[in-house]
Design an enzyme around this catalytic site. Structure first.
Site, PDB file in Angstrom:
ATOM      1  N   ASP A 106     -30.150  -5.980  -5.700  1.00 27.48           N
ATOM      2  CA  ASP A 106     -29.292  -5.647  -6.844  1.00 27.48           C
ATOM      3  C   ASP A 106     -29.371  -4.155  -7.147  1.00 27.48           C
ATOM      4  OD1 ASP A 106     -28.369  -8.204  -7.098  1.00 27.48           O
ATOM      5  OD2 ASP A 106     -29.312  -8.623  -9.033  1.00 27.48           O
ATOM      6  N   ARG A 122     -11.999   5.079  11.968  1.00 28.68           N
ATOM      7  CA  ARG A 122     -10.820   5.024  12.844  1.00 28.68           C
ATOM      8  C   ARG A 122     -11.048   5.978  14.014  1.00 28.68           C
ATOM      9  NH1 ARG A 122      -7.111   8.458   8.440  1.00 28.68           N
ATOM     10  NH2 ARG A 122      -8.995   8.867   7.258  1.00 28.68           N
ATOM     11  N   GLU A 152       0.845  -1.200   0.000  1.00 32.12           N
ATOM     12  CA  GLU A 152       0.000   0.000   0.000  1.00 32.12           C
ATOM     13  C   GLU A 152       0.869   1.234   0.000  1.00 32.12           C
ATOM     14  OE1 GLU A 152      -2.421   3.254   2.083  1.00 32.12           O
ATOM     15  OE2 GLU A 152      -0.439   2.442   2.483  1.00 32.12           O
ATOM     16  N   TYR A 177       3.938   9.837  12.146  1.00 29.65           N
ATOM     17  CA  TYR A 177       3.525   9.224  10.873  1.00 29.65           C
ATOM     18  C   TYR A 177       4.711   8.880   9.949  1.00 29.65           C
ATOM     19  CZ  TYR A 177       1.257   9.384   6.200  1.00 29.65           C
ATOM     20  OH  TYR A 177       0.836   9.133   4.923  1.00 29.65           O
ATOM     21  N   HIS A 178       4.796   7.608   9.579  1.00 35.27           N
ATOM     22  CA  HIS A 178       5.806   7.112   8.619  1.00 35.27           C
ATOM     23  C   HIS A 178       7.242   7.270   9.108  1.00 35.27           C
ATOM     24  CE1 HIS A 178       3.219   6.844   4.679  1.00 35.27           C
ATOM     25  NE2 HIS A 178       2.659   6.226   5.698  1.00 35.27           N
ATOM     26  N   GLY A 230      -5.783   7.811  -0.877  1.00 33.55           N
ATOM     27  CA  GLY A 230      -4.643   7.623  -0.003  1.00 33.55           C
ATOM     28  C   GLY A 230      -4.701   6.341   0.789  1.00 33.55           C
ATOM     29  N   HIS A 289     -15.226   7.729 -10.679  1.00 38.81           N
ATOM     30  CA  HIS A 289     -16.426   8.039  -9.899  1.00 38.81           C
ATOM     31  C   HIS A 289     -16.759   9.514 -10.115  1.00 38.81           C
ATOM     32  CE1 HIS A 289     -19.344   7.976  -6.689  1.00 38.81           C
ATOM     33  NE2 HIS A 289     -19.030   6.750  -6.318  1.00 38.81           N
ATOM     34  N   GLU A 336      -7.768  -5.202 -10.053  1.00 41.11           N
ATOM     35  CA  GLU A 336      -7.647  -5.354 -11.499  1.00 41.11           C
ATOM     36  C   GLU A 336      -7.815  -6.819 -11.899  1.00 41.11           C
ATOM     37  OE1 GLU A 336      -4.814  -1.562 -12.663  1.00 41.11           O
ATOM     38  OE2 GLU A 336      -3.832  -3.440 -12.184  1.00 41.11           O
ATOM     39  N   ARG A 350     -14.662   3.853   5.706  1.00 44.84           N
ATOM     40  CA  ARG A 350     -13.543   3.592   6.597  1.00 44.84           C
ATOM     41  C   ARG A 350     -13.889   4.224   7.945  1.00 44.84           C
ATOM     42  NH1 ARG A 350      -8.753   7.476   4.233  1.00 44.84           N
ATOM     43  NH2 ARG A 350      -7.545   5.933   5.370  1.00 44.84           N
ATOM     44  N   SER A 362     -24.495  27.202 -16.892  1.00 43.36           N
ATOM     45  CA  SER A 362     -25.615  27.026 -15.966  1.00 43.36           C
ATOM     46  C   SER A 362     -25.503  25.683 -15.263  1.00 43.36           C
ATOM     47  CB  SER A 362     -26.929  27.102 -16.738  1.00 43.36           C
ATOM     48  OG  SER A 362     -27.955  26.502 -15.990  1.00 43.36           O
TER      49      SER A 362
END
Lengths: 739, 739
Positions: B655, B525, B413, B541-542, B507, B678, B425, B523, B617
């Site tokens: 459906d 958290r 990731e 972070y990281h 992300g 999207h 995929e 998600r 418009s």
């Protein structure tokens, strides 16, 4: 004793009561249906027979007669009138709903006050010869107005002048030969090509790529003249004054050129004309062979190879320009057509499915015609009309299909499949999730010999099964099935002992459904004998001579051939809509993929050294096909034990069958052609009509021959092989038991 | 008399016999179930309670401890070992199947023998200052090997030299300001920017567009330092020697840069590195603030506006280059990282659905970490592990969900969502047709304040209902629900009296599922108090300081917050997989669309004159939203009378619910971003992290401010409005009764 007797009696009575209760219970238990509304296939079969038998030649004749009296070009008032009439009659026949669905798309018409023609001009610019402005009107239609003269729809306006170059059929290979072998350059010249072999839009594209400033297309008797047949009205050959209309777009599935990807509604954003998809940039015009002789007869330059020569009594010299005697003469095209955004109308009728209203089986064909549309498309539209009538009769007897049936009368097919494509764009989400199959209904007859079917491999078995239940329409074949008659005339020798079924190419309204959306599709019509009849399509194609009479007098006097086609098309949608288990055969797809892989690999292996140098291999494709073949076999084996009484289990398996065709869609499309997304079937870039298998690989291999950068071209081939292999693997995955 | 008596008796007996039979029949009729296996929602609710109660803080603690002992960067042996352990344990927990799914993707590692660093060099080229080669190792981890030093993954190799230019956060607007207001040109220079506000890959893209030859990113205490908190290990702030690792790609959803659109299997064709998607073309490197001070302190040039100043005790001058005293000094970056194709491993576990095995509910989160992954991602992975354990316990009690549950431990990731994207995929066809929802499980905690949920609007109602059934993890809130606790802390004031739920950006691994494939996603958290805590993500972070201890000592000593997050994530997938009727609320989508349309129109109306001039418009969009709103309301009304006992009727409605999210996908993608499809939600082109509504319109409007050709830019806006309106109309169609 007494006590014992009483006890015995008691026990006896108890047993009897219990037994009666139990008996009642058992009867009750089994009398109750596990699920309501699970009609079985026996009942459906009975209705199928009634459905087919209800179709009548004389009714088809009447429908055809009714809808071919007047010209009904897309966008004209008359075509709207026919749409309204169809809507009205479909409602009367008993469909649940019929609606008119309009779009505003780019069409193209000749200018009524400034006709299109081509001139030979002398050095002063005076016209020494002009091509005819119209075809001689067929007898009986002298008083008809609104016959559009022959033109190339979407030609830009322009009056280019130049020398003529003759380039045979205008194929990619013809231009190669012209430039490489004959050393003639088409740049800045006007190209003349004969109609036939490939889609006319591809000829125009090739002429543009070659740098031509205009292109003329003519119908050569070699390609539009059947031996021993008289010209219309005494026979069904094309008269010398007849010419083939047609659009010259290179849409590659975009539909309306100004709204690619989206339906052309009122609020839809439109591209500018310059940015429109597939619009030719050079003037284009079609002529008949009487006019062609005059343009060609004085041409100079090299004498062409024999396969460039048509059947006219001229030398077919290449040019450029005329022989010495006429050297000072040039050609001038005079094109004044207008592109204009025009309202078109589809008619959409429905029979709601009883159990699975969210599963769609579609029978669609176009209504718009260049003139009368005697063959194209009204022979098909008449068949749809009869199918709707027959379905209505069943409805009145209490029948209702398991799935929803949709009937469509498309508009503006002749202008680039626009009505059908816009509706597909409008309904893309629904169709993608719900459409089981699309059966196309363009011209139902193009010859007098036998049946012709083009369809996706999973429909093969259904087509064979069905044609065994339909009678041959041929005289002297009473009691012979359509299957037998067809088999006898056109055996699929190379492949198997069965009637030939071909791949779907493009050029009719199934395109958006099959090649863009991945909906199982097929088409059926009556055709000529390809072994002996070499002309393209049929002689009067897209001319004013496509009348009711050409069908009634020559193609199908008894209207039994059209009835047989109606029964095939109608039978297909009936079975697809009403069978419990979808009649799609996955094993047939596996067989076909195996053959296609062999054949595309053979094409690659014509370059053995380069395949070696650039490390090209078809192994991944073969391995994917093998994988698919196993998955298909296992799938059909599991079907043997499927509990068809369990509606969820049945639906799950049917969904797998329905979505198989969808699995061959690559959302990224073929290179440079975002709306051609079917990895197994699409036209090649070089001819819209011819369906190629693995078109991505095919096109990449095609480009090898003319490539300056071999490395890059072979990389393209490798990438396309990889995409094909992935797609076949992915399709195989959809056939495994879901979890 | 006798005869009559006999007759009466006979009649009596017959009546009794008939009555008994009838009674039996009635009992039998009603005793037989209409359909087998229709578990109702009451039973499901009981299992939900057990499922949530089974989750234990101490278990989560143990999972987290177990998987954070060693660094497990994607592509390393240790990360494969953890994958094998997870696979083994998921099997033991009782999943039906667990498999390891490998891909070969492009990753990037520092060169072990030639470290990356940045130097200040004098006019002779000698290094007068070098940045540190590694972070100080946290106590307790001194003997650990394989800690990768801070680096920017996918930076090309290179040693560019030049003057420094400071550009604040490196946002599009920062570069505008630099060039227009401050008249400083970044071309040919090395840019230094602070981390924060936007995705680091966007900073790199902006630097490239500005012509920079390299870019340095540093963590400023203003953005990575919480007030009153000590640096690790005494608190949870970032030490001055700590730096943020991270990839600097601009993939826009492509996954593996060399195989965009297709899974990176062995046989898959790979692009050349030059053609790879989103790879930066200039060297990039991250540093901590101790090093940053040394690079920045002597910079010359203009003093910036206050909002460009961080919290270091320096002037944050813009440059270019150093002040007079240091004029001769330059900067040199020394980057030697390698891109290499590397095998990665996803772990995929399944519980087969009892009734609808072909419907998928997915809980997925990544496993690969930059170093130990104490928070990112193992706080999330531990939660998934506990969810699987709890689900296994239910299975052992005889439960089986209606639909199939899929659990995923994604790899790579951190290198651009590669594991999740390649699997998407690979399985695109299946997911498109079968996936109900995707719940993401990255870091489960980034603060100690309250719950944070980002999800698609149709999940809002489920999130609210569910959190009312979960206990608050906060001390002193015994008996208070998570909903109440969350509501109290973060009310959605602007919109409604309910806890705030935000849009999904990107992300993390939901991207391919939500933004490419259109699967409903969410998600959850635990987060900080955004009103008072202004730092980006969380301070360590990281960095190497993301250890088990940072969670255990500071973020969640009781592990109850992580349990609450486990219950939210787990509860979501449970309800989505087991409810008869899918718990998706279409009305919520309608509400959201209404708000988004208002807000994007407001953005447009910031340019009232131009809107007028170019006839722009938003009416078509508003009318589409209105249409959708009516369709949504009617849909939910019809649900009231749905016969849930009819499996086909239920499936049809489910459906429609499932495919609603799919309806917002445009197969053509957003302009220039084919994998961002999207139409309602996608990141803007200017910041991958921030989810924008109507991103196509948003980006087109964003470009207006900087456009040289206003006409063209407004045409883009109009086209995007038209696409959005069409998409909303099309989505509304999917909600009408099918037929």
């Amino acid at each position: 004793m007494r006590k014992e007797g009483r006890l015995t009696r008691w026990i006896g009575w108890t047993v009897i009561v219990a037994a009666l209760l139990l008996l009642g219970f058992i009867i009750g238990w089994f009398a109750k249906p596990t699920r309501p509304n699970t009609p079985n296939d026996t009942v459906s079969g009975k209705y199928l027979r009634e459905f087919l038998d209800e179709m009548r030649p004389e009714q088809i004749r009447e429908h055809l007669r009714k809808f071919t009296r007047l010209p009904h070009l897309a966008g004209t008032e008359q075509n709207l009138k026919y749409a309204e009439q169809i809507m009205k009659e479909w409602k009367e026949y008993g469909l649940d709903s019929v609606e008119m669905v309009p779009y505003d798309v780019l069409l193209s018409y000749p200018n009524k006050t400034q006709p299109n023609y081509i001139s030979i001009i002398d050095q002063l610019g005076s016209e020494v010869f002009n091509t005819s402005l119209a075809e001689p009107v067929p007898e009986g239609y002298e008083d008809v107005s609104n016959i559009v003269p022959p033109y190339s729809a979407f030609s830009p306006k322009g009056q280019p002048e130049g020398d003529l170059v003759y380039v045979n059929y205008g194929r990619t290979e013809d231009f190669f030969q012209l430039e490489r072998d004959m050393r003639v350059n088409a740049t800045g010249r006007i190209v003349i090509v004969r109609y036939g072999k490939i889609f006319r839009g591809n000829k125009v594209k090739n002429a543009m790529l070659a740098g031509a400033k205009g292109i003329i297309m003519f119908s050569d008797p070699a390609d539009y003249w059947a031996a021993g047949v008289l010209p219309y009205p005494d026979g069904w050959n094309l008269p010398g004054g007849g010419a083939q209309r047609g659009n010259v777009l290179n849409l590659n599935g975009a539909g309306d050129p100004l709204t690619p990807g989206y339906p052309a509604k009122e609020y839809t954003y439109r591209l500018s004309l310059e940015d429109g998809v597939g619009l030719p940039k050079i003037p284009v015009h079609p002529i008949g062979f009487h006019d062609a002789i005059n343009l060609l007869k004085n041409m100079g330059g090299p004498i062409p190879p024999n396969n460039w020569k048509g059947a006219l009594n001229i030398s077919y010299r290449i040019g450029p320009g005329f022989t010495d005697d006429f050297k000072s003469q040039k050609l001038r095209m005079n094109i004044h057509s207008n592109n204009q955004i025009t309202r078109i109308y589809n008619v959409i009728g429905r029979i709601r499915g009883a159990l699975e209203p969210d599963r769609y089986v579609i029978l669609g064909g176009h209504r718009d015609a260049w003139v009368f549309g005697g063959i194209d498309p009204m022979s098909g539209a008449a068949v749809v009309h009869e199918t709707v009538r027959s379905a209505g009769r069943l409805i009145s007897k209490g029948w209702r299909p398991r799935r929803t049936l949709i009937f469509a009368s498309w508009d503006a097919e002749e202008f680039g499949l626009q009505g059908s494509t816009e509706w597909a764009e409008d309904n893309a989400k629904l169709l993608q999730e719900r459409a089981v199959a699309y059966i196309n209904a363009d011209s139902a007859i193009e010859g007098m010999y036998t049946l012709r079917v083009d369809c996706t491999p999973s429909l093969h078995t259904l087509v064979y099964d069905l044609t065994k239940q339909i009678a041959s329409p041929e005289e002297g074949e009473e009691g012979v099935s359509l299957y037998e008659s067809w088999h006898k005339r056109d055996n699929w020798t190379d492949n198997r002992d069965a009637p030939r079924i071909s791949k779907l190419g493009s050029g009719s309204d199934f395109e958006a459904y099959f090649i863009r959306l991945g909906i199982a599709a097929g088409r059926a019509r009556y055709t000529k004998n390809k072994k002996t009849e070499r002309y393209s399509s049929y002689p009067v194609y897209h001319s004013v001579y496509e009348t009711f009479e050409v069908v009634e007098k020559f193609y199908d006097p008894s209207f039994k051939r059209l009835r047989a086609v109606a029964q095939v098309r109608g039978g297909l949608i009936f079975q697809l809509a009403d069978s419990q288990l979808l009649p799609l055969d996955v094993n047939q797809y596996a067989d076909a993929l195996g053959k296609y892989a062999q054949s595309i690999a053979q094409l690659g292996h014509r370059h053995p050294e380069e395949m070696n140098t650039y490390r090209v291999s078809f192994d991944s494709l073969f391995s994917a096909v093998e994988n698919f073949t196993v998955a298909a076999r296992d799938f059909h084996e599991r079907l043997q034990t499927l509990n068809k009484e369990d509606p969820l289990q049945l639906r799950i398996v049917n969904d797998q069958l329905m979505y198989l065709e969808r699995a061959f869609i690559d959302p990224l499309g073929l290179p440079g052609r975002p709306f051609y997304r079917h990895v197994i079937f699409a036209p090649s870039s070089h001819n819209k009509y011819a369906g190629e298998s693995f078109p991505g690989i095919y096109d990449a291999l095609f480009d090898i021959q003319n490539s300056a950068d071999k490395q890059k071209s072979w990389e393209d081939v490798k990438r396309q092989i990889s995409i094909a292999a992935f797609t076949v693997h992915a399709a195989a995955m959809t056939l495994t038991p879901p979890s």
